[in-house]
Scaffold this active site. Sequence first.
Site, PDB file in Angstrom:
ATOM      1  N   HIS A   7       0.848  -1.193   0.000  1.00 12.88           N
ATOM      2  CA  HIS A   7       0.000   0.000   0.000  1.00 12.88           C
ATOM      3  C   HIS A   7       0.890   1.252   0.000  1.00 12.88           C
ATOM      4  O   HIS A   7       2.114   1.149   0.155  1.00 12.88           O
ATOM      5  CB  HIS A   7      -0.939  -0.002   1.216  1.00 12.88           C
ATOM      6  CG  HIS A   7      -0.225   0.020   2.531  1.00 12.88           C
ATOM      7  ND1 HIS A   7      -0.180  -1.058   3.382  1.00 12.88           N
ATOM      8  CD2 HIS A   7       0.496   0.997   3.140  1.00 12.88           C
ATOM      9  CE1 HIS A   7       0.516  -0.744   4.454  1.00 12.88           C
ATOM     10  NE2 HIS A   7       0.947   0.486   4.326  1.00 12.88           N
TER      11      HIS A   7
HETATM   12  C1  T46 Z   1       2.716   0.770   6.909  1.00 13.05           C
HETATM   13  C2  T46 Z   1       3.547  -0.436   7.133  1.00 13.05           C
HETATM   14  C3  T46 Z   1       5.006  -0.142   7.191  1.00 13.05           C
HETATM   15  C4  T46 Z   1      -4.417  -0.480  13.329  1.00 13.05           C
HETATM   16  O1  T46 Z   1      -5.566  -0.690  13.760  1.00 13.05           O
HETATM   17  N1  T46 Z   1      -3.670   0.539  13.820  1.00 13.05           N
HETATM   18  C5  T46 Z   1      -2.415   0.802  13.379  1.00 13.05           C
HETATM   19  O2  T46 Z   1      -1.764   1.745  13.872  1.00 13.05           O
HETATM   20  C6  T46 Z   1      -1.865  -0.026  12.348  1.00 13.05           C
HETATM   21  C7  T46 Z   1      -0.448   0.237  11.836  1.00 13.05           C
HETATM   22  C8  T46 Z   1      -2.637  -1.034  11.855  1.00 13.05           C
HETATM   23  N2  T46 Z   1      -3.875  -1.251  12.329  1.00 13.05           N
HETATM   24  C9  T46 Z   1      -4.671  -2.366  11.787  1.00 13.05           C
HETATM   25  C10 T46 Z   1      -5.113  -2.189  10.339  1.00 13.05           C
HETATM   26  C11 T46 Z   1      -5.209  -3.606   9.837  1.00 13.05           C
HETATM   27  O3  T46 Z   1      -6.483  -4.123  10.152  1.00 13.05           O
HETATM   28  O4  T46 Z   1      -3.882  -3.530  11.815  1.00 13.05           O
HETATM   29  C12 T46 Z   1      -4.162  -4.339  10.690  1.00 13.05           C
HETATM   30  C13 T46 Z   1      -2.882  -4.645   9.936  1.00 13.05           C
HETATM   31  O5  T46 Z   1      -2.452  -3.443   9.285  1.00 13.05           O
HETATM   32  P1  T46 Z   1      -1.764  -3.500   7.845  1.00 13.05           P
HETATM   33  O6  T46 Z   1      -2.305  -4.614   7.041  1.00 13.05           O
HETATM   34  O7  T46 Z   1      -1.853  -2.120   7.258  1.00 13.05           O
HETATM   35  O8  T46 Z   1      -0.248  -3.842   8.256  1.00 13.05           O
HETATM   36  P2  T46 Z   1       1.052  -3.710   7.349  1.00 13.05           P
HETATM   37  O9  T46 Z   1       2.160  -4.319   8.114  1.00 13.05           O
HETATM   38  O10 T46 Z   1       0.812  -4.176   5.982  1.00 13.05           O
HETATM   39  O11 T46 Z   1       1.322  -2.132   7.281  1.00 13.05           O
HETATM   40  C14 T46 Z   1       1.781  -1.451   8.413  1.00 13.05           C
HETATM   41  C15 T46 Z   1       1.035  -0.113   8.559  1.00 13.05           C
HETATM   42  O12 T46 Z   1      -0.380  -0.357   8.621  1.00 13.05           O
HETATM   43  C16 T46 Z   1       1.304   0.784   7.377  1.00 13.05           C
HETATM   44  O13 T46 Z   1       0.856   2.093   7.661  1.00 13.05           O
HETATM   45  O14 T46 Z   1       3.120   1.686   6.220  1.00 13.05           O
HETATM   46  O15 T46 Z   1       3.175  -1.201   8.292  1.00 13.05           O
END
Ligand code: T46
Length: 137
Positions: A54
Amino acid sequence: MKVNNARIINLEPIIDGIDGYLCVAENQREIPFEIKRVYYIYNLDSPQAVRGKHAHRELEQVLFCLKGSFDLLLDDGFKQEKILMENPQTGIYMGTGVWHIMDNFSKDCVIMVLASDYFTEKDYIRDYDEFTRFKNR
Ligand code: T46
């Protein structure tokens, strides 16, 4: 770095001899924004684990690999760059509009992210075609 709106932030460790190293990251100093959120990622045991995929519309972040290693692919819509994250002193600043993918995690990998704002799903672009349109707007 080749990719726009991304750069390396090197933290100079304070070396305490046999007592180890200490790195400092402060608001508006080493980190070029006010830190509103810190999150960390661990338990990356599966060789199939892939995170990211993303970009953000407004959020700025700095990523650190505190332990172990992983590959960070950055893409500004025009140029791509893969970085091996393996040094806890080395942060990667990602500004707005940088598509990123994280994979090839070592089992002991621990990632820490400093972010400029609170979490909101509205800030995410999770579709690559939408990202391309965002970059060409
Ligand atoms: C990024 C990369 C480097 C939350 O509820 N609060 C939060 O602060 C974060 C970071 C995530 N979430 C929830 C949203 C999703 O339901 O946790 C779940 C997993 O998040 P995501 O699929 O976006 O995780 P990554 O590791 O793909 O991405 C993360 C960060 O979300 C993103 O901003 O840049 O790490």
